[in-house]
Design an enzyme around this catalytic site. Structure first.
Site, PDB file in Angstrom:
ATOM      1  N   CYS A  54       0.856  -1.182   0.000  1.00 32.36           N
ATOM      2  CA  CYS A  54       0.000   0.000   0.000  1.00 32.36           C
ATOM      3  C   CYS A  54       0.895   1.236   0.000  1.00 32.36           C
ATOM      4  O   CYS A  54       2.113   1.124  -0.116  1.00 32.36           O
ATOM      5  CB  CYS A  54      -0.998  -0.003   1.156  1.00 32.36           C
ATOM      6  SG  CYS A  54      -0.309   0.266   2.797  1.00 32.36           S
ATOM      7  N   ARG A  77      -3.310  -0.504   5.524  1.00 33.96           N
ATOM      8  CA  ARG A  77      -3.901  -1.627   4.787  1.00 33.96           C
ATOM      9  C   ARG A  77      -2.954  -2.797   4.574  1.00 33.96           C
ATOM     10  O   ARG A  77      -3.328  -3.949   4.804  1.00 33.96           O
ATOM     11  CB  ARG A  77      -4.444  -1.147   3.445  1.00 33.96           C
ATOM     12  CG  ARG A  77      -5.607  -0.182   3.581  1.00 33.96           C
ATOM     13  CD  ARG A  77      -6.060   0.351   2.254  1.00 33.96           C
ATOM     14  NE  ARG A  77      -5.029   1.209   1.668  1.00 33.96           N
ATOM     15  CZ  ARG A  77      -5.067   1.696   0.439  1.00 33.96           C
ATOM     16  NH1 ARG A  77      -6.085   1.404  -0.351  1.00 33.96           N
ATOM     17  NH2 ARG A  77      -4.118   2.477  -0.007  1.00 33.96           N
ATOM     18  N   ASP A 106      -9.506   2.785   1.826  1.00 35.57           N
ATOM     19  CA  ASP A 106      -8.334   3.368   2.475  1.00 35.57           C
ATOM     20  C   ASP A 106      -8.756   4.116   3.742  1.00 35.57           C
ATOM     21  O   ASP A 106      -9.328   5.206   3.663  1.00 35.57           O
ATOM     22  CB  ASP A 106      -7.618   4.316   1.521  1.00 35.57           C
ATOM     23  CG  ASP A 106      -6.273   4.774   2.050  1.00 35.57           C
ATOM     24  OD1 ASP A 106      -6.008   4.597   3.266  1.00 35.57           O
ATOM     25  OD2 ASP A 106      -5.478   5.313   1.256  1.00 35.57           O
TER      26      ASP A 106
END
Length: 154
Positions: A8, A14, A123
């Protein structure tokens, strides 16, 4: 051993969530030893920082350890080190390709592809909704594990 790198932007939300959730799923199935799993960032912004408190809260609630994790940067050499480079969103795919070069061996994927979706993993840096991110990550990780198990059967 199957080598998986989750990717990420900053490697604090994440991708570490995916790293540790995937490890936990594999361990609970008794096949954790078949995998080497890590995570990395496409940016330098968070390098050396620990897991974000929102991701930590989710992992703590699940009883999943992450204590030694610090953000690291994706390197060009990671393309040869890993079987799967699994990105959290389309921008991460683009940035990963910029870092590693082309994807001749088709190793670069978006996580939710393995859950039958072309969507990006939500996100939480922008949404603040780590629970939604966890649902995406869990779905993608389960799908990825199933995908790998099916490929190993053939």
């Amino acid at each position: 051993m199957v080598r998986i790198l989750f990717i990420c932007h900053g490697n604090i939300c994440r991708s570490p969530m995916a790293e540790f959730v995937f490890k936990d799923i594999a361990e609970k199935k008794g096949i954790g030893y078949k995998f080497y799993v890590a995570s990395a960032a496409t940016s330098y912004e968070e390098i050396g920082n620990p897991v974000h408190r929102g991701t930590a809260r989710i992992l703590d609630a699940l009883g999943i350890s992450y204590s030694e994790k610090r953000a690291i940067h994706l390197e060009k050499s990671d393309y040869t080190k890993y079987d799967y480079l699994v990105c959290m969103d389309s921008l991460n795919v683009r940035n990963t390709l910029h870092i590693v070069g082309d994807d001749a061996k088709k190793k670069i994927h978006k996580l939710l592809e393995f859950a039958g979706s072309c969507e990006d993993v939500a996100d939480p840096w922008y949404t603040g909704d780590f629970n939604r991110t966890y649902k995406d990550v869990l779905s993608g990780c389960k799908g990825l594990l199933s995908y790998i198990e099916e490929r190993q059967k053939s």
